[in-house]
Design a protein around this motif. Sequence first.
Motif, PDB file in Angstrom:
ATOM      1  N   VAL A 183       9.657  -8.310   0.050  1.00 26.33           N
ATOM      2  CA  VAL A 183      11.140  -7.402   0.487  1.00 26.33           C
ATOM      3  C   VAL A 183      12.219  -7.555  -0.421  1.00 26.33           C
ATOM      4  O   VAL A 183      12.824  -6.827  -0.922  1.00 26.33           O
ATOM      5  CB  VAL A 183      11.323  -7.798   1.852  1.00 26.33           C
ATOM      6  N   ARG A 184      12.393  -9.128  -0.700  1.00 31.16           N
ATOM      7  CA  ARG A 184      13.524  -9.432  -1.559  1.00 31.16           C
ATOM      8  C   ARG A 184      13.218  -8.960  -2.951  1.00 31.16           C
ATOM      9  O   ARG A 184      14.112  -8.554  -3.612  1.00 31.16           O
ATOM     10  CB  ARG A 184      13.729 -10.975  -1.615  1.00 31.16           C
ATOM     11  N   LYS A 185      11.937  -8.909  -3.372  1.00 28.75           N
ATOM     12  CA  LYS A 185      11.772  -8.637  -4.813  1.00 28.75           C
ATOM     13  C   LYS A 185      11.631  -6.961  -4.914  1.00 28.75           C
ATOM     14  O   LYS A 185      12.274  -6.273  -5.924  1.00 28.75           O
ATOM     15  CB  LYS A 185      10.592  -9.279  -5.389  1.00 28.75           C
ATOM     16  N   HIS A 186      11.093  -6.215  -3.820  1.00 27.35           N
ATOM     17  CA  HIS A 186      10.764  -4.805  -3.952  1.00 27.35           C
ATOM     18  C   HIS A 186      11.572  -4.059  -3.224  1.00 27.35           C
ATOM     19  O   HIS A 186      11.505  -2.820  -3.441  1.00 27.35           O
ATOM     20  CB  HIS A 186       9.324  -4.749  -3.896  1.00 27.35           C
ATOM     21  N   GLY A 187      12.385  -4.617  -2.257  1.00 26.43           N
ATOM     22  CA  GLY A 187      13.136  -3.607  -1.198  1.00 26.43           C
ATOM     23  C   GLY A 187      11.973  -3.336  -0.029  1.00 26.43           C
ATOM     24  O   GLY A 187      10.949  -3.399  -0.090  1.00 26.43           O
ATOM     25  N   GLN A 188      12.739  -3.288   1.211  1.00 26.10           N
ATOM     26  CA  GLN A 188      12.248  -3.077   2.361  1.00 26.10           C
ATOM     27  C   GLN A 188      11.409  -1.674   2.321  1.00 26.10           C
ATOM     28  O   GLN A 188      10.074  -1.660   2.717  1.00 26.10           O
ATOM     29  CB  GLN A 188      13.145  -2.806   3.486  1.00 26.10           C
ATOM     30  N   GLN A 189      11.937  -0.569   1.597  1.00 30.88           N
ATOM     31  CA  GLN A 189      11.155   0.718   1.601  1.00 30.88           C
ATOM     32  C   GLN A 189       9.669   0.623   0.632  1.00 30.88           C
ATOM     33  O   GLN A 189       8.652   1.021   1.326  1.00 30.88           O
ATOM     34  CB  GLN A 189      12.068   1.779   0.977  1.00 30.88           C
ATOM     35  N   LYS A 190       9.645  -0.123  -0.501  1.00 32.03           N
ATOM     36  CA  LYS A 190       8.654  -0.254  -1.181  1.00 32.03           C
ATOM     37  C   LYS A 190       7.599  -1.192  -0.666  1.00 32.03           C
ATOM     38  O   LYS A 190       6.424  -0.844  -0.682  1.00 32.03           O
ATOM     39  CB  LYS A 190       8.791  -0.794  -2.525  1.00 32.03           C
ATOM     40  N   PHE A 191       8.202  -2.064   0.193  1.00 31.45           N
ATOM     41  CA  PHE A 191       7.320  -2.956   0.748  1.00 31.45           C
ATOM     42  C   PHE A 191       6.390  -2.370   2.073  1.00 31.45           C
ATOM     43  O   PHE A 191       5.314  -2.365   2.082  1.00 31.45           O
ATOM     44  CB  PHE A 191       8.120  -4.231   1.693  1.00 31.45           C
ATOM     45  N   GLN A 192       7.270  -1.588   2.468  1.00 33.38           N
ATOM     46  CA  GLN A 192       6.576  -0.701   3.675  1.00 33.38           C
ATOM     47  C   GLN A 192       5.623   0.224   3.094  1.00 33.38           C
ATOM     48  O   GLN A 192       4.548   0.628   3.695  1.00 33.38           O
ATOM     49  CB  GLN A 192       7.695   0.017   4.789  1.00 33.38           C
ATOM     50  N   SER A 193       6.081   1.091   2.080  1.00 32.78           N
ATOM     51  CA  SER A 193       5.064   2.238   1.594  1.00 32.78           C
ATOM     52  C   SER A 193       4.130   1.644   0.804  1.00 32.78           C
ATOM     53  O   SER A 193       2.876   2.055   0.724  1.00 32.78           O
ATOM     54  CB  SER A 193       6.057   3.126   0.912  1.00 32.78           C
ATOM     55  N   HIS A 194       4.181   0.626  -0.120  1.00 28.58           N
ATOM     56  CA  HIS A 194       3.108  -0.029  -1.134  1.00 28.58           C
ATOM     57  C   HIS A 194       2.471  -1.041  -0.528  1.00 28.58           C
ATOM     58  O   HIS A 194       1.279  -1.020  -0.936  1.00 28.58           O
ATOM     59  CB  HIS A 194       3.914  -0.125  -2.320  1.00 28.58           C
ATOM     60  N   TYR A 195       2.936  -1.946  -0.389  1.00 24.36           N
ATOM     61  CA  TYR A 195       2.609  -3.350  -0.028  1.00 24.36           C
ATOM     62  C   TYR A 195       1.851  -3.508   1.447  1.00 24.36           C
ATOM     63  O   TYR A 195       0.814  -4.231   1.287  1.00 24.36           O
ATOM     64  CB  TYR A 195       3.578  -4.412  -0.426  1.00 24.36           C
TER      65      TYR A 195
END
Length: 317
Positions: A183-195
């Motif tokens: 989350v710190r590196k990619h942001g909450q939105q990208k974490f939820q959608s991608h990782y």
Amino acid sequence: MKYLTWLSKNLSLSIPLFLILGLIAGQVFQTDSMKMLITPLTLLMVYPMMVGMKLRQLLQPGNNAVQLWAVAINFLLIPFIAFGLGRLFFADQPALALGLLLAALLPTSGMTISWTGFAKGNVPAAIKITIIGLFLGSLLTPFYVQFLMGTEIPVELLKVFQQIILFVIVPLIAGQITRTMLVRKHGQQKFQSHYAPRFPPFSSLGVLGIVFVAMALKSDDLLRSPELILSILIPLLILYVLNYVISTVIARKALNRGDGIALVYGTVMRNLSIALALSMTAFGEAGAQAAILIALAYIIQVQSAAWYVKYSDKLFG
């Protein structure tokens, strides 16, 4: 990832497939060395689950009624129903009674949240039920087993707690560190959608691996007495039916639709992954026998959860 995702989304097919493959492997190969796979496979199935767990949800206000009902059903009712069924059906097979009890003592899993979402229930309440169930189940399981079955099954409390630390606390800490870093590196939105969607299939792979190993280790026993599978499925079915009926009646009478669906999935879905790991590592030979019952519970749990989604509108409006 394509194949892992398919296996994860089709557990009702992939679990029976790996059960059969495990039985065949047990006849073809020497299986004693497979025991060394139990710990890494268990960590593989628990760690990805912990990455998706939102501990901050515990601090969110509200949902108190559904939480209290969930705790009461999960720890004051279902374990004793499972214990009674174990005494009734497995009076001379305490290892199988242990498996039934372990399955009943460890409520909720990541699927609790998923199925609640599929049925359009209260997902934040389901997350809270899952976290509370995980912690209380981990804390209380050794004492319940000692109290209810200590005279029939040797229970080393220290060893059980050590396994819980290894299979629950360590993956939980590692999972939360992973989540925070991503989350710190990619942001909450990208974490939820991608990782976030990439982790559950690996958890399912761990489940299938453990089921395969459990069946391979007990292949000779099962093929010598195939009626054992039927004798296991009957009390399991009764336990799940009673659980669904009790939770649904309470949900309809005491809660609104969203909370009611969260209650049902928060009390009927069991953390079979951790139950399976504990049975195979903390209870010796009895645990290996108990693992057969827990592995078969996966089939009933996945199928019944899917059917309940289809009927949730009729039950709750």
